[in-house]
Design a protein around this motif. Structure first.
Motif, PDB file in Angstrom:
ATOM      1  N   TYR A 194       0.933  -1.066   0.016  1.00 43.01           N
ATOM      2  CA  TYR A 194      -0.091  -0.151  -0.076  1.00 43.01           C
ATOM      3  C   TYR A 194       0.975   1.219   0.025  1.00 43.01           C
ATOM      4  N   GLN A 214       4.041   0.283   2.285  1.00 48.72           N
ATOM      5  CA  GLN A 214       3.938  -0.612   3.449  1.00 48.72           C
ATOM      6  C   GLN A 214       3.730  -1.697   2.596  1.00 48.72           C
ATOM      7  N   GLY A 236      -4.007  -7.136  11.768  1.00 51.38           N
ATOM      8  CA  GLY A 236      -3.105  -6.200  11.168  1.00 51.38           C
ATOM      9  C   GLY A 236      -1.892  -7.115  10.247  1.00 51.38           C
ATOM     10  N   GLY A 269      -2.546  -9.111   7.870  1.00 51.46           N
ATOM     11  CA  GLY A 269      -2.710  -8.973   6.450  1.00 51.46           C
ATOM     12  C   GLY A 269      -3.590 -10.062   5.926  1.00 51.46           C
ATOM     13  N   LYS A 270      -4.230 -10.621   6.854  1.00 48.34           N
ATOM     14  CA  LYS A 270      -5.179 -11.890   6.461  1.00 48.34           C
ATOM     15  C   LYS A 270      -6.246 -11.350   5.750  1.00 48.34           C
ATOM     16  N   THR A 271      -6.879  -9.997   5.995  1.00 37.37           N
ATOM     17  CA  THR A 271      -7.818  -9.673   5.097  1.00 37.37           C
ATOM     18  C   THR A 271      -7.583  -8.989   3.678  1.00 37.37           C
ATOM     19  N   THR A 272      -6.187  -8.574   3.825  1.00 39.37           N
ATOM     20  CA  THR A 272      -5.711  -8.042   2.487  1.00 39.37           C
ATOM     21  C   THR A 272      -5.419  -9.472   1.511  1.00 39.37           C
TER      22      THR A 272
HETATM   23  N1  LIG Z   1      -6.441   0.170   1.733  1.00 43.54           N
HETATM   24  C1  LIG Z   1      -5.361   0.429   2.701  1.00 43.54           C
HETATM   25  N2  LIG Z   1      -4.459   1.235   2.504  1.00 43.54           N
HETATM   26  C2  LIG Z   1      -3.407   1.292   3.296  1.00 43.54           C
HETATM   27  N3  LIG Z   1      -3.269   0.271   3.995  1.00 43.54           N
HETATM   28  C3  LIG Z   1      -4.001  -0.666   4.380  1.00 43.54           C
HETATM   29  C4  LIG Z   1      -5.035  -0.756   3.497  1.00 43.54           C
HETATM   30  N4  LIG Z   1      -5.893  -1.974   3.878  1.00 43.54           N
HETATM   31  C5  LIG Z   1      -4.965  -2.377   4.880  1.00 43.54           C
HETATM   32  N5  LIG Z   1      -3.819  -1.851   5.069  1.00 43.54           N
HETATM   33  C6  LIG Z   1      -2.766  -2.173   6.011  1.00 43.54           C
HETATM   34  O1  LIG Z   1      -2.503  -3.492   5.790  1.00 43.54           O
HETATM   35  C7  LIG Z   1      -2.180  -3.972   7.006  1.00 43.54           C
HETATM   36  C8  LIG Z   1      -2.866  -5.348   7.047  1.00 43.54           C
HETATM   37  O2  LIG Z   1      -4.297  -5.114   6.992  1.00 43.54           O
HETATM   38  P1  LIG Z   1      -5.509  -6.287   7.127  1.00 43.54           P
HETATM   39  O3  LIG Z   1      -5.301  -7.139   6.114  1.00 43.54           O
HETATM   40  O4  LIG Z   1      -6.708  -5.640   7.386  1.00 43.54           O
HETATM   41  O5  LIG Z   1      -4.951  -6.993   8.254  1.00 43.54           O
HETATM   42  P2  LIG Z   1      -5.902  -8.108   9.228  1.00 43.54           P
HETATM   43  O6  LIG Z   1      -7.115  -8.392   8.320  1.00 43.54           O
HETATM   44  O7  LIG Z   1      -5.050  -9.377   9.494  1.00 43.54           O
HETATM   45  O8  LIG Z   1      -6.101  -7.579  10.564  1.00 43.54           O
HETATM   46  C9  LIG Z   1      -2.451  -3.112   8.126  1.00 43.54           C
HETATM   47  O9  LIG Z   1      -1.260  -2.619   8.580  1.00 43.54           O
HETATM   48  C10 LIG Z   1      -3.313  -1.997   7.373  1.00 43.54           C
HETATM   49  O10 LIG Z   1      -3.043  -0.824   8.121  1.00 43.54           O
END
Ligand SMILES: Nc1ncnc2c1ncn2[C@@H]1O[C@H](COP(=O)(O)OP(=O)(O)O)[C@@H](O)[C@H]1O
Ligand SMILES: [Mg+2]
Lengths: 251, 645
Positions: free
Chosen positions: A13, A20, A43, A45-48
């Protein structure tokens, strides 16, 4: 043949100056009929990961194939078509349209697939009774409980026989009774119709319903656990132990 | 982060969102300033129609301010609600309410007063154009020159300054009445409440449609002669108004969801995306805007109706003048005709003269009057009678009578049939006649006909009647003298002569050009005022609907996210939205058009002779302008959908 095959996926991102890197080279193979869960700290990156695997977000690098089709280079329109045909979704906050009844919500994915009304009705009856929401078919989302909402959301994910179902913390907002209800239904469907499910969760109990658990840390796969012939209780203990080794915040 | 920075940031963000608001504000100021400039302008002195121009402009500028003030205040309530979260946040980080109020006020001050200054500038630039439009409409051939009026500037600044103070007062009350918590709650309470249709709602829905239809039906028989007496007419009009307005409210409150629900039920739970986006959303939302939509519909129907009627009158000017007097000029006494023609000769103006002997005869019309009105006066009328020898192109047999120059309104009131048995009565004679038709063209002036048709009979019958006249019925003159000026360019000069001879003041002496000018100038002024007020209302109400759509879109954005995740493309969604907006803007538009159609239809014949062309032009224009807002809202949704994933 693997139903999903992800090789060396990277995702960052931000811009050039402030980057990052959330995913740093993840390889993942999922076979037909598997029920996989992805775990990791908040945080991590699971959702990502789930978003890029399910084509909702784009990878920065790497390729992902579902049923042998690489979709990483597809245009938005093709992607939408791809999702419509091959994928099903269950989200933590249900994502139901609150102006539609339960039945209307569930049948939504079929409406663009030129399925006849009769066939749609049959399908609904089948899946709704499977998930125990047939009686509430004509209710609106604000008239039913969280568990019922999530089962509605699950019905919507299953209705069009997708290749894979993605679920992001589906039990995250449910009490433990509703959560185990849902998980039982999911693993039942997983066995009965050989559905493939990939689920993100931070709840070891939820993960113990799966056939495999993938742990991620610092944007990479840390380790994987296979349930094999173990009992669920046993598997649960394994998961807890691994989580302990993984350390950090157990979120 | 200082205060100025916050103000500047907010301003930048808001202008992008509220460009329509700024536009509407600039437009209103510009129009108001032009109206006031015209009102103060000496040029208005030249304008001497039957209505006082400056006074009419003054009155309408008051109405204009009322519309604009309601719009600005209403828009402000929408905006402040949208920003309640931001205000709550400011409070949370420790800004006092007073400070927040100051931030809002200075932000508004900059936005508001720069729009006003631009508006005044534009208003001044366009006031000449507006004056030219006015002159053109009222048929005045004066040069449109205007000077900057400091009086107009002062009045505009004062009026809009007062509105600004009102807005500030409103904001102050809003901020003062809120705690941090309630501010966060404002948005969520505004959310729609999805509920199943109750029996009561179904009844409301049906009742709404019945009331509207009843109003329409009664309006169609309002002037058909079934109702007599002013109190009865008046009560009926009140009934129509009440029934239609309440019906409209119930229609939005219940009928729309009732109809949509029925469509939806028929789908058995299997909805297409277009239905999801349009039906299911509108079903629940139109209800909550019922009052607003009713007001918008009613006022736009009023505007369209008034504009159509004044345009009908304006459009039919020449025809109604010909109806009042069939030739360019008409004088009563032969010696006056001689004076006039002599004067015309003196100026070398060619003319033709038409003379028709007219007698007043009592006619029994029981056989052709359809309404009960006839009985009130014993089914007899005093009609002017002319011999067919004196009317070109007409020849009737001794048994036949032709009516001509019949008046639309009269036909409607009495439900006159165009054929049937009548009887012409002299002092002793009574001659049965067969009415063979009713023509529109008048053959004598209104002085003789008083709006009733003229009977053309065979020369032999005319001669019999002329021998047997009832002297009490006859008018001062028994001959209609009409004078035509074949050369149209000389008409003005001839009219001046007619006027100089002092004929224009006397009854029975008529001039077509003067009649046309009179009606054009009064109807032109009315059209001008109603047109601009209608335009202002259209723009402000269009803006309100657009702002409402912005809110709605914001609330529905999560749905678009879900749908896009499920695999619906932006194109799919946009098509659904287009259908939704077709309903959202189309339903109030169609209801408004229908209302005005029935209103105009019920009484248009009192205003002129041509219904369709003027009404359709007005309606098309209104629809086109109104559609712009629907179109803009679709563009807004397009951006929203794009951003939703
Ligand atoms: N759209 C985005 N823009 C910038 N950073 C993001 C975005 N979505 C997630 N992140 C960053 O990516 C990292 C992983 O997020 P996420 O996948 O939501 O974690 P989890 O679901 O494991 O809690 C976090 O540090 C978050 O700040
Ligand atoms: Mg997450």
């Amino acid at each position: 043949m693997a139903i999903l095959e992800a090789t060396q996926i990277h995702k960052s991102y931000g811009n050039k100056f402030n980057k990052q890197e959330v995913l740093r080279g993840i390889d993942l193979r999922v076979e037909k009929g598997e029920f996989v869960s992805i775990m990791g700290a908040s945080g991590s990156g699971k959702t990502t990961l789930l978003n890029v695997l399910s084509s909702i977000d784009k990878v920065s690098l790497g390729s992902i194939k579902i049923e042998g089709k690489d979709f990483t280079g597809m245009k938005e329109k093709e992607l939408a078509e791809f999702r419509k045909q091959h994928l099903g979704f269950i989200f933590q906050d249900y994502n139901l349209l609150d102006t539609l009844t339960v039945k209307e919500n569930v049948l939504l994915p079929l409406s663009i697939m030129k399925v006849s009304k009769k066939e749609a009705d049959q399908k609904f009856q089948q899946i709704a009774s499977e998930l125990g929401i047939y009686e509430i078919a004509s209710k609106y989302p604000n008239e039913i409980s969280g568990g019922q909402k999530q089962r509605t959301s699950a019905a919507r994910a299953f209705i069009h026989d997708p290749s894979i179902i993605f679920a992001d913390e589906p039990t995250g907002a449910l009490d433990s009774k509703s959560a185990s209800d849902l998980l039982n239904k999911l693993s039942e469907l997983n066995r009965k119709i050989n559905a493939t499910i990939i689920m993100v969760t931070h709840d070891p109990v939820a993960a113990s319903y799966c056939s495999r658990v993938v742990f991620i840390k610092d944007g990479q796969i840390y380790t994987q656990l296979n349930k094999g012939e173990e009992t669920r209780q046993h598997f649960f203990n394994d998961i807890i132990r691994t989580q302990g080794v993984l350390g950090g915040v157990q979120a | 982060m200082n205060l100025n920075y916050i103000i500047f940031r907010n301003l930048k963000k808001n202008i992008k969102n509220y460009y329509l608001y700024v536009f509407a504000l600039i437009f209103s100021v510009a129009l108001y300033f032009s109206f006031v400039t015209l009102q103060y302008d000496p040029a208005m002195e030249e304008y001497k129609g039957s209505i006082k121009g400056a006074a009419a402009l003054g009155a309408s500028s008051v109405l204009l301010v009322a519309i604009v003030a309601v719009f600005l205040l209403y828009a402000n309530t929408i905006f402040i609600k949208r920003r309640s979260k931001e205000i709550g946040l400011f409070q949370l980080i420790g800004l006092t309410k007073g400070r927040i109020f100051r931030i809002l006020s200075s932000e508004n001050l900059i936005l508001y007063f720069s729009s006003i200054l631009i508006g005044i500038f534009l208003g001044f630039s366009f006031s000449r154009l507006i004056l030219m439009i006015l002159f053109k409409l009222v048929g005045l051939e004066a040069q449109a020159t205007l000077s900057f009026s400091s009086g107009a500037l002062r009045q505009t600044l004062i009026v809009f300054g007062c509105i600004y103070l009102l807005i500030m007062l409103m904001n102050y009350m809003f901020i003062k009445g809120q705690s941090i918590l309630s501010l966060f709650r404002v948005v969520s309470t505004a959310e729609i409440r999805v509920k199943r249709m109750s029996v009561l709602e179904i009844l409301i829905g049906l009742l709404g449609m019945v009331m509207i239809l009843a109003g329409y039906y009664v309006s169609s028989i309002l002037f058909s002669g079934k109702l007599t007496g002013t109190t009865e007419l008046f009560a009926t009009m009140i009934f129509i108004l009440g029934s239609v307005i309440i019906g409209t409210y119930l229609f939005y409150k219940g009928s729309v969801s009732f109809i949509f629900n029925a469509i939806r039920k028929s789908k058995g739970g299997y909805l297409s995306l277009n239905h999801v986006l349009s039906l299911s959303s509108i079903m629940f939302r139109m209800k909550s805007n019922a009052l607003l939509l009713t007001i918008i519909t009613t006022v736009s129907a009023l505007a369209i109706g008034l504009l159509s009627l004044s345009y009908i009158a304006y459009y039919s000017t020449e025809q109604s003048a010909r109806h009042s007097v069939p030739n360019h000029f008409s004088v009563l006494l032969p010696e006056d005709a001689a004076k006039f023609t002599q004067a015309l000769n003196g100026e070398n103006i060619e003319y033709t003269e038409t003379r028709r002997d007219v007698i007043q005869i009592e006619a029994d019309v029981a056989g052709i009057v359809g309404s009960d009105l006839g009985e009130e006066f014993g089914n007899t009328m005093i009609l002017p009678v002319v011999s067919d020898h004196q009317v070109e192109g007409v020849d009737v047999s001794p048994e036949e009578t032709l009516f001509t120059g019949s008046n639309n309104a009269l036909n409607q009131f009495m439900s006159l049939r165009s054929t049937g048995q009548i009887e012409l009565r002299g002092l002793t004679l009574s001659i049965p006649q067969q009415l063979v038709g009713v023509d529109k063209d008048a053959v004598v002036s209104q002085y003789f006909s008083l709006g009733l048709p003229t009977a053309i009979v065979d020369q032999s019958i005319y001669a019999q009647l002329a021998q047997d006249l009832d002297p009490k019925l006859q008018s001062k003159s028994s001959v209609y003298i009409g004078i035509d000026i074949p050369d149209a360019s000389m008409l003005g000069k001839a009219d001046a002569i007619f006027h100089d001879l002092g004929f224009s003041e006397q009854s029975g002496y008529m001039s077509q050009p003067a009649l046309i000018f009179d009606q054009k100038s009064s109807m032109g002024l009315i059209m001008f005022i109603v047109g601009f007020l209608g335009l202002t209302f259209l723009i402000t109400s269009g803006c309100i609907l657009y702002f409402k759509q912005m809110d709605e879109g914001e609330e529905e954005k999560p749905n678009y996210t879900i749908l896009r995740k499920l695999g619906f493309t932006q194109g799919n969604l946009l098509r659904g939205i287009q259908i939704k907006q077709l309903f959202n803007f189309g339903i109030p538009l169609i209801v408004g058009l229908l209302h005005s159609y029935f209103a105009v239809k019920s009484g248009w014949f009192l205003f002129g002779t041509e219904l369709w062309t003027p009404m359709v032009i007005v309606m098309l224009l209104y629809t086109a302008l109104y559609s712009i807002f629907g179109f803009l809202s679709v563009l807004y949704y397009k951006r929203l959908i794009k951003e939703s994933l």
